[in-house]
Design a protein around this motif. Structure first.
Motif, PDB file in Angstrom:
ATOM      1  N   GLY A 100       0.858  -1.189   0.000  1.00  0.00           N
ATOM      2  CA  GLY A 100       0.000   0.000   0.000  1.00  0.00           C
ATOM      3  C   GLY A 100       0.890   1.233   0.000  1.00  0.00           C
ATOM      4  O   GLY A 100       2.001   1.219   0.555  1.00  0.00           O
ATOM      5  N   ALA A 101       0.420   2.313  -0.636  1.00  0.00           N
ATOM      6  CA  ALA A 101       1.206   3.552  -0.642  1.00  0.00           C
ATOM      7  C   ALA A 101       1.507   3.990   0.789  1.00  0.00           C
ATOM      8  O   ALA A 101       2.575   4.534   1.084  1.00  0.00           O
ATOM      9  CB  ALA A 101       0.454   4.649  -1.394  1.00  0.00           C
ATOM     10  N   LYS A 102       0.584   3.716   1.713  1.00  0.00           N
ATOM     11  CA  LYS A 102       0.758   4.160   3.110  1.00  0.00           C
ATOM     12  C   LYS A 102       2.074   3.655   3.708  1.00  0.00           C
ATOM     13  O   LYS A 102       2.772   4.395   4.409  1.00  0.00           O
ATOM     14  CB  LYS A 102      -0.426   3.665   3.952  1.00  0.00           C
ATOM     15  N   TYR A 126      -2.786  14.344   4.067  1.00  0.00           N
ATOM     16  CA  TYR A 126      -2.940  12.928   4.430  1.00  0.00           C
ATOM     17  C   TYR A 126      -2.058  12.714   5.672  1.00  0.00           C
ATOM     18  O   TYR A 126      -0.845  12.954   5.617  1.00  0.00           O
ATOM     19  CB  TYR A 126      -2.477  12.083   3.244  1.00  0.00           C
ATOM     20  N   ASN A 176      -5.808  15.034  -1.571  1.00  0.00           N
ATOM     21  CA  ASN A 176      -6.646  14.644  -0.451  1.00  0.00           C
ATOM     22  C   ASN A 176      -6.227  15.545   0.702  1.00  0.00           C
ATOM     23  O   ASN A 176      -5.044  15.573   1.032  1.00  0.00           O
ATOM     24  CB  ASN A 176      -6.378  13.177  -0.081  1.00  0.00           C
ATOM     25  N   ASP A 204       2.831  12.294  -3.948  1.00  0.00           N
ATOM     26  CA  ASP A 204       1.872  11.223  -3.678  1.00  0.00           C
ATOM     27  C   ASP A 204       0.740  11.358  -4.701  1.00  0.00           C
ATOM     28  O   ASP A 204      -0.053  12.295  -4.640  1.00  0.00           O
ATOM     29  CB  ASP A 204       1.358  11.380  -2.245  1.00  0.00           C
ATOM     30  N   TYR A 207      -4.341   9.386  -6.161  1.00  0.00           N
ATOM     31  CA  TYR A 207      -5.668   9.606  -6.779  1.00  0.00           C
ATOM     32  C   TYR A 207      -5.589   9.952  -8.266  1.00  0.00           C
ATOM     33  O   TYR A 207      -6.576  10.410  -8.836  1.00  0.00           O
ATOM     34  CB  TYR A 207      -6.409  10.724  -6.027  1.00  0.00           C
ATOM     35  N   SER A 235      -0.861   4.029  -5.957  1.00  0.00           N
ATOM     36  CA  SER A 235      -1.638   3.041  -5.222  1.00  0.00           C
ATOM     37  C   SER A 235      -2.632   2.387  -6.166  1.00  0.00           C
ATOM     38  O   SER A 235      -3.174   3.050  -7.043  1.00  0.00           O
ATOM     39  CB  SER A 235      -2.393   3.762  -4.113  1.00  0.00           C
ATOM     40  N   SER A 237      -5.188   1.017  -4.738  1.00  0.00           N
ATOM     41  CA  SER A 237      -6.351   0.987  -3.846  1.00  0.00           C
ATOM     42  C   SER A 237      -7.584   1.623  -4.460  1.00  0.00           C
ATOM     43  O   SER A 237      -8.669   1.038  -4.443  1.00  0.00           O
ATOM     44  CB  SER A 237      -6.033   1.739  -2.551  1.00  0.00           C
ATOM     45  N   LYS A 238      -7.426   2.831  -4.965  1.00  0.00           N
ATOM     46  CA  LYS A 238      -8.615   3.619  -5.335  1.00  0.00           C
ATOM     47  C   LYS A 238      -9.047   3.305  -6.762  1.00  0.00           C
ATOM     48  O   LYS A 238     -10.232   3.187  -7.035  1.00  0.00           O
ATOM     49  CB  LYS A 238      -8.341   5.117  -5.183  1.00  0.00           C
ATOM     50  N   ARG A 246      -3.784  -4.071  -0.245  1.00  0.00           N
ATOM     51  CA  ARG A 246      -2.578  -3.316   0.109  1.00  0.00           C
ATOM     52  C   ARG A 246      -1.506  -3.348  -0.980  1.00  0.00           C
ATOM     53  O   ARG A 246      -0.451  -3.956  -0.812  1.00  0.00           O
ATOM     54  CB  ARG A 246      -1.967  -3.809   1.451  1.00  0.00           C
TER      55      ARG A 246
HETATM   56  C1  LIG Z   1      -3.199  10.874  -0.287  1.00  0.00           C
HETATM   57  C2  LIG Z   1      -3.157   9.435   0.038  1.00  0.00           C
HETATM   58  N1  LIG Z   1      -2.021   8.758  -0.151  1.00  0.00           N
HETATM   59  C3  LIG Z   1      -1.918   7.452   0.137  1.00  0.00           C
HETATM   60  C4  LIG Z   1      -2.999   6.757   0.619  1.00  0.00           C
HETATM   61  C5  LIG Z   1      -2.826   5.305   0.971  1.00  0.00           C
HETATM   62  O1  LIG Z   1      -3.097   4.464  -0.064  1.00  0.00           O
HETATM   63  P1  LIG Z   1      -2.893   2.886   0.107  1.00  0.00           P
HETATM   64  O2  LIG Z   1      -4.256   2.302   0.283  1.00  0.00           O
HETATM   65  O3  LIG Z   1      -2.235   2.457  -1.159  1.00  0.00           O
HETATM   66  O4  LIG Z   1      -2.040   2.663   1.298  1.00  0.00           O
HETATM   67  C6  LIG Z   1      -4.210   7.400   0.825  1.00  0.00           C
HETATM   68  C7  LIG Z   1      -5.348   6.663   1.368  1.00  0.00           C
HETATM   69  O5  LIG Z   1      -6.395   7.160   1.674  1.00  0.00           O
HETATM   70  C8  LIG Z   1      -4.295   8.777   0.537  1.00  0.00           C
HETATM   71  O6  LIG Z   1      -5.406   9.465   0.738  1.00  0.00           O
END
Ligand SMILES: Cc1ncc(COP(=O)(O)O)c(C=O)c1O
Length: 388
Positions: A100-102, A126, A176, A204, A207, A235, A237-238, A246
């Motif tokens: 996951g990017a997180k 974020y 975000n 980052d 999105y 990511s 994810s979205k 992840r």
């Molecule tokens: C700006 C930003 N970067 C990264 C992430 C994390 O993404 P990931 O689900 O790939 O960890 C989010 C998740 O909400 C986000 O809003």
């Protein structure tokens, strides 16, 4: 028992607190509509889940993965960048996968910051940018994102003594929580700023794939000299409804990627390989899943904006991302209006100040709420008019 000072310094994770509130309201029997976290309600497409099912049976995937990702996945990421942005990347030195990017965003602080250094962090942001910085013993200098500046940081407003101590700058477009986008001029200026002041630019782009009304979000890697000073987080994810699996990536400057890989290889063992195969199948697919998602989010965006305007709020339609960033009515703060919506309409939103002081006066609504819940919320909003 004593826990570390760094734990005590960190405020509770925003969404953890919100989910506690939701659970409490639900336990009282209330029918809560949740516009809080940006977690797609749409399931992961079948062809991506099928890749997991097939690969889960292969014993090769039952052993430790590499922390930086299988060569096949790094190649799929590089090919996707070529197809999507016309950017060339060397999969062996300019690309790694992330849990996951997180995970990468958090670990980046340990790769690039020492105690006493400064990270330039947008406000609102974020939360992981500031939390990672603090965990690494460094400090944040917050760059306000305000409407007057189209929610872009004002680089000229950063004091010289701060610039001298700054090692990294976080930027995030589509943004975000504000929903803002950045133009080419901004990317060029940020890269020049980074090179001139020897400040690493961490973009980052989580999105970048969710865009509306004909807008196309760029990669920072499309701009001249970006690879000299920056890396970009991504990511799945979205775009592919894959938050639960992840999967993310980071690409760009070889030296920076290598430093982050050193942190990762010492602290994590990468993504389970069967999940890496899911990512490969998503990245190699045609874009239809993403286009279908965009249609769903666009319809939700427009339905909600009409209802919120009738309700008495002013809302700008974002060109990208998953969020509406809305000014609270006069007389309210972010918290009091969040409370008002929860207590009177059983609607959960995120208070803007949870993303930083400059988010005060705003709330954020996520578009990842199921259509049936959105209709419920719209009915509730239509039963009240704030201006009466
Ligand atoms: C700006 C930003 N970067 C990264 C992430 C994390 O993404 P990931 O689900 O790939 O960890 C989010 C998740 O909400 C986000 O809003």
């Amino acid at each position: 028992m004593n826990i570390s000072k760094r734990i005590n310094k960190i405020p509770p994770y925003l969404f953890f607190e919100i989910s506690k509130k939701i659970k409490k309201a639900q336990s009282e029997g209330r029918d809560i509509v949740d516009f809080g976290i940006g977690d797609p309600d749409i399931p992961t497409p079948n062809f991506i889940v099928d890749a997991l099912i097939d690969e889960a049976k292969n014993p090769v995937n039952h052993q430790y993965p590499e922390s930086d990702g299988m060569p096949e996945l790094r190649e799929a990421i590089a090919n996707w960048y070529k197809k999507r942005f016309d950017v060339n990347l060397d999969p062996s030195s300019e690309v790694i996968s992330l849990i996951g990017a997180k995970e990468g965003v958090g670990h980046a602080a340990f790769a690039f910051l020492d105690p006493g250094d400064i990270a330039l962090v947008p406000d609102p942001h974020y939360p992981v940018y500031s939390r990672g910085t603090w965990f690494a013993g460094a400090e944040c200098h917050f760059m306000p994102l305000i409407e007057k500046n189209n929610f872009l940081p004002d680089l000229a407003a950063i004091p010289d003594n701060v610039i001298r101590k700054s090692k990294v700058m976080w930027i995030n477009y589509p943004n975000n929580p504000t929903g803002a986008i950045a133009d080419d001029k901004f990317y060029n200026e940020v890269i020049e700023f980074g090179i001139k002041n020897n400040i690493i630019i961490l973009h980052d782009a989580a999105y970048s794939e969710i865009t509306f009304d004909g807008y196309r979000a760029p990669s920072i890697m499309e701009f001249p000299k970006a690879k000299d000073i920056s890396i970009e987080f991504h990511s799945l994810s979205k775009a592919y409804n894959m938050t639960g699996w992840r999967v993310g990536s980071v690409v760009g400057n070889t030296e920076l990627i290598s430093a982050l890989t050193t942190i990762k290889s010492n602290l994590d063992s990468g993504l389970p390989q069967a999940i890496q195969h899911m990512a490969i199948s998503a990245l190699n697919s045609d874009n239809s899943v993403v286009s279908e998602n965009i249609e769903i989010y666009k319809t939700r965006r427009d339905r909600l904006i009409s209802a919120l305007e009738l309700f008495g709020l002013e809302v700008n339609a974002p060109k990208a991302g998953l969020y509406l960033w809305i000014k609270v009515p006069s007389g309210h703060t972010s918290s009091s209006f969040t409370e008002y919506l929860l207590e009177n309409l059983d609607i959960v939103v995120t208070p803007g100040n949870g993303f930083g002081d400059s988010g005060e006066g705003y709330i954020r609504l996520s578009l990842t709420t199921p259509d049936s819940d959105i209709e419920k919320a719209i009915e509730r909003l239509e039963s009240v008019n704030l201006n009466i």
